[in-house]
Design a protein around this motif. Sequence first.
Motif, PDB file in Angstrom:
ATOM      1  N   ARG A  86      -2.920 -40.928 -68.337  1.00  0.00           N
ATOM      2  CA  ARG A  86      -4.163 -41.681 -68.153  1.00  0.00           C
ATOM      3  C   ARG A  86      -4.891 -41.742 -69.482  1.00  0.00           C
ATOM      4  O   ARG A  86      -5.063 -40.715 -70.146  1.00  0.00           O
ATOM      5  CB  ARG A  86      -5.050 -41.015 -67.111  1.00  0.00           C
ATOM      6  CG  ARG A  86      -4.502 -41.093 -65.709  1.00  0.00           C
ATOM      7  CD  ARG A  86      -5.469 -40.481 -64.683  1.00  0.00           C
ATOM      8  NE  ARG A  86      -4.934 -40.564 -63.355  1.00  0.00           N
ATOM      9  CZ  ARG A  86      -4.124 -39.655 -62.808  1.00  0.00           C
ATOM     10  NH1 ARG A  86      -3.774 -38.601 -63.498  1.00  0.00           N
ATOM     11  NH2 ARG A  86      -3.670 -39.806 -61.588  1.00  0.00           N
ATOM     12  N   ALA A  87      -5.297 -42.952 -69.835  1.00  0.00           N
ATOM     13  CA  ALA A  87      -5.978 -43.131 -71.117  1.00  0.00           C
ATOM     14  C   ALA A  87      -6.919 -44.319 -71.039  1.00  0.00           C
ATOM     15  O   ALA A  87      -6.822 -45.158 -70.139  1.00  0.00           O
ATOM     16  CB  ALA A  87      -4.959 -43.341 -72.228  1.00  0.00           C
ATOM     17  N   ASP A  88      -7.833 -44.378 -71.998  1.00  0.00           N
ATOM     18  CA  ASP A  88      -8.781 -45.490 -72.123  1.00  0.00           C
ATOM     19  C   ASP A  88      -8.656 -46.086 -73.513  1.00  0.00           C
ATOM     20  O   ASP A  88      -8.672 -45.352 -74.513  1.00  0.00           O
ATOM     21  CB  ASP A  88     -10.231 -45.011 -71.946  1.00  0.00           C
ATOM     22  CG  ASP A  88     -10.500 -44.418 -70.581  1.00  0.00           C
ATOM     23  OD1 ASP A  88     -10.078 -45.029 -69.584  1.00  0.00           O
ATOM     24  OD2 ASP A  88     -11.131 -43.344 -70.510  1.00  0.00           O
ATOM     25  N   TRP A  89      -8.532 -47.409 -73.576  1.00  0.00           N
ATOM     26  CA  TRP A  89      -8.686 -48.093 -74.849  1.00  0.00           C
ATOM     27  C   TRP A  89     -10.182 -48.154 -75.116  1.00  0.00           C
ATOM     28  O   TRP A  89     -10.950 -48.619 -74.275  1.00  0.00           O
ATOM     29  CB  TRP A  89      -8.121 -49.513 -74.793  1.00  0.00           C
ATOM     30  CG  TRP A  89      -6.635 -49.600 -74.948  1.00  0.00           C
ATOM     31  CD1 TRP A  89      -5.741 -49.900 -73.970  1.00  0.00           C
ATOM     32  CD2 TRP A  89      -5.880 -49.396 -76.140  1.00  0.00           C
ATOM     33  NE1 TRP A  89      -4.467 -49.899 -74.486  1.00  0.00           N
ATOM     34  CE2 TRP A  89      -4.518 -49.592 -75.822  1.00  0.00           C
ATOM     35  CE3 TRP A  89      -6.217 -49.067 -77.451  1.00  0.00           C
ATOM     36  CZ2 TRP A  89      -3.500 -49.466 -76.772  1.00  0.00           C
ATOM     37  CZ3 TRP A  89      -5.202 -48.941 -78.394  1.00  0.00           C
ATOM     38  CH2 TRP A  89      -3.868 -49.146 -78.054  1.00  0.00           C
ATOM     39  N   ARG A  94     -16.909 -48.022 -76.632  1.00  0.00           N
ATOM     40  CA  ARG A  94     -16.948 -48.534 -75.254  1.00  0.00           C
ATOM     41  C   ARG A  94     -15.533 -48.685 -74.706  1.00  0.00           C
ATOM     42  O   ARG A  94     -14.637 -49.159 -75.395  1.00  0.00           O
ATOM     43  CB  ARG A  94     -17.641 -49.897 -75.219  1.00  0.00           C
ATOM     44  CG  ARG A  94     -19.116 -49.862 -75.595  1.00  0.00           C
ATOM     45  CD  ARG A  94     -19.768 -51.228 -75.463  1.00  0.00           C
ATOM     46  NE  ARG A  94     -19.069 -52.293 -76.154  1.00  0.00           N
ATOM     47  CZ  ARG A  94     -19.342 -52.719 -77.386  1.00  0.00           C
ATOM     48  NH1 ARG A  94     -20.313 -52.155 -78.075  1.00  0.00           N
ATOM     49  NH2 ARG A  94     -18.671 -53.711 -77.920  1.00  0.00           N
ATOM     50  N   VAL A  95     -15.352 -48.292 -73.451  1.00  0.00           N
ATOM     51  CA  VAL A  95     -14.050 -48.446 -72.799  1.00  0.00           C
ATOM     52  C   VAL A  95     -13.836 -49.919 -72.476  1.00  0.00           C
ATOM     53  O   VAL A  95     -14.672 -50.541 -71.821  1.00  0.00           O
ATOM     54  CB  VAL A  95     -13.978 -47.598 -71.508  1.00  0.00           C
ATOM     55  CG1 VAL A  95     -12.671 -47.857 -70.768  1.00  0.00           C
ATOM     56  CG2 VAL A  95     -14.129 -46.116 -71.820  1.00  0.00           C
ATOM     57  N   VAL A  96     -12.699 -50.464 -72.938  1.00  0.00           N
ATOM     58  CA  VAL A  96     -12.382 -51.860 -72.640  1.00  0.00           C
ATOM     59  C   VAL A  96     -11.235 -51.978 -71.642  1.00  0.00           C
ATOM     60  O   VAL A  96     -11.048 -53.031 -71.053  1.00  0.00           O
ATOM     61  CB  VAL A  96     -12.056 -52.669 -73.919  1.00  0.00           C
ATOM     62  CG1 VAL A  96     -13.275 -52.759 -74.819  1.00  0.00           C
ATOM     63  CG2 VAL A  96     -10.868 -52.088 -74.661  1.00  0.00           C
ATOM     64  N   ARG A 131      -8.169 -43.090 -76.085  1.00  0.00           N
ATOM     65  CA  ARG A 131      -8.641 -41.777 -75.650  1.00  0.00           C
ATOM     66  C   ARG A 131      -7.772 -41.326 -74.479  1.00  0.00           C
ATOM     67  O   ARG A 131      -7.856 -41.883 -73.389  1.00  0.00           O
ATOM     68  CB  ARG A 131     -10.112 -41.840 -75.251  1.00  0.00           C
ATOM     69  CG  ARG A 131     -10.663 -40.495 -74.825  1.00  0.00           C
ATOM     70  CD  ARG A 131     -12.148 -40.520 -74.558  1.00  0.00           C
ATOM     71  NE  ARG A 131     -12.524 -41.668 -73.756  1.00  0.00           N
ATOM     72  CZ  ARG A 131     -13.731 -42.250 -73.795  1.00  0.00           C
ATOM     73  NH1 ARG A 131     -14.655 -41.804 -74.601  1.00  0.00           N
ATOM     74  NH2 ARG A 131     -13.996 -43.283 -73.020  1.00  0.00           N
ATOM     75  N   ILE A 132      -6.934 -40.337 -74.724  1.00  0.00           N
ATOM     76  CA  ILE A 132      -6.004 -39.858 -73.696  1.00  0.00           C
ATOM     77  C   ILE A 132      -6.715 -38.810 -72.843  1.00  0.00           C
ATOM     78  O   ILE A 132      -7.164 -37.794 -73.352  1.00  0.00           O
ATOM     79  CB  ILE A 132      -4.728 -39.289 -74.333  1.00  0.00           C
ATOM     80  CG1 ILE A 132      -4.050 -40.383 -75.162  1.00  0.00           C
ATOM     81  CG2 ILE A 132      -3.787 -38.753 -73.265  1.00  0.00           C
ATOM     82  CD1 ILE A 132      -2.857 -39.906 -75.953  1.00  0.00           C
ATOM     83  N   ARG A 133      -6.810 -39.095 -71.564  1.00  0.00           N
ATOM     84  CA  ARG A 133      -7.482 -38.181 -70.628  1.00  0.00           C
ATOM     85  C   ARG A 133      -6.511 -37.205 -69.984  1.00  0.00           C
ATOM     86  O   ARG A 133      -6.883 -36.086 -69.661  1.00  0.00           O
ATOM     87  CB  ARG A 133      -8.217 -38.979 -69.553  1.00  0.00           C
ATOM     88  CG  ARG A 133      -9.398 -39.774 -70.132  1.00  0.00           C
ATOM     89  CD  ARG A 133     -10.219 -40.451 -69.072  1.00  0.00           C
ATOM     90  NE  ARG A 133      -9.515 -41.613 -68.553  1.00  0.00           N
ATOM     91  CZ  ARG A 133      -9.495 -41.953 -67.263  1.00  0.00           C
ATOM     92  NH1 ARG A 133     -10.121 -41.223 -66.380  1.00  0.00           N
ATOM     93  NH2 ARG A 133      -8.853 -43.026 -66.869  1.00  0.00           N
ATOM     94  N   PRO A 141      -6.665 -38.207 -81.344  1.00  0.00           N
ATOM     95  CA  PRO A 141      -6.003 -39.518 -81.451  1.00  0.00           C
ATOM     96  C   PRO A 141      -6.496 -40.260 -82.691  1.00  0.00           C
ATOM     97  O   PRO A 141      -7.663 -40.131 -83.086  1.00  0.00           O
ATOM     98  CB  PRO A 141      -6.432 -40.241 -80.173  1.00  0.00           C
ATOM     99  CG  PRO A 141      -6.848 -39.172 -79.237  1.00  0.00           C
ATOM    100  CD  PRO A 141      -7.403 -38.073 -80.098  1.00  0.00           C
ATOM    101  N   PRO A 142      -5.630 -41.036 -83.310  1.00  0.00           N
ATOM    102  CA  PRO A 142      -6.057 -41.790 -84.495  1.00  0.00           C
ATOM    103  C   PRO A 142      -7.060 -42.879 -84.129  1.00  0.00           C
ATOM    104  O   PRO A 142      -7.078 -43.377 -83.006  1.00  0.00           O
ATOM    105  CB  PRO A 142      -4.755 -42.393 -85.013  1.00  0.00           C
ATOM    106  CG  PRO A 142      -3.853 -42.441 -83.832  1.00  0.00           C
ATOM    107  CD  PRO A 142      -4.247 -41.281 -82.959  1.00  0.00           C
TER     108      PRO A 142
END
Length: 151
Positions: A86-89, A94-96, A131-133, A141-142
């Motif tokens: 599970r991750a967020d770009w 801001r999460v897109v 952002r890896i949850r 993360p880079p």
Amino acid sequence: MCAGHRVRTILAGALAVLLAGCAGALQAPPGPPTLPPVQGGATTGPLRIERLEITFPNGFGSITVPKGARLVARAVIRCSGNGAFRADWVVDGRVVETVTRTVTYGRTFELTTPAGALPTFEPGPHTVTLRIREPRPGFDPPVVRYLVAME
């Protein structure tokens, strides 16, 4: 009992004791304890993120684009094990997009931001990260950067 018979009995007993001692000495010494064989190698166990690389279409972690351009970022993730990913770009904090994937047998896989997720309508510098949850990587993360040029 005659003396000869008694001597033979004593000798037979001594020989039996001697042979029993020799038999123990002739046996192979015990080896290390045996463990059950490992099944599956590096693909078993919980999911672990080993490497994460984020780039733009130019293959680098930075790019300059004109205002209104279509831009995507690509993440290459190397992992081992099995489990939920599970991750967020995240763009400019801001999460897109949220990404959920089940990973089996550890491997390398790619994720790409959806078309239009990276805003290019506002000139200036912008940041992108993944952002890896789950599972939490053992590293930060880079963060890659893009610049939207003035008209």
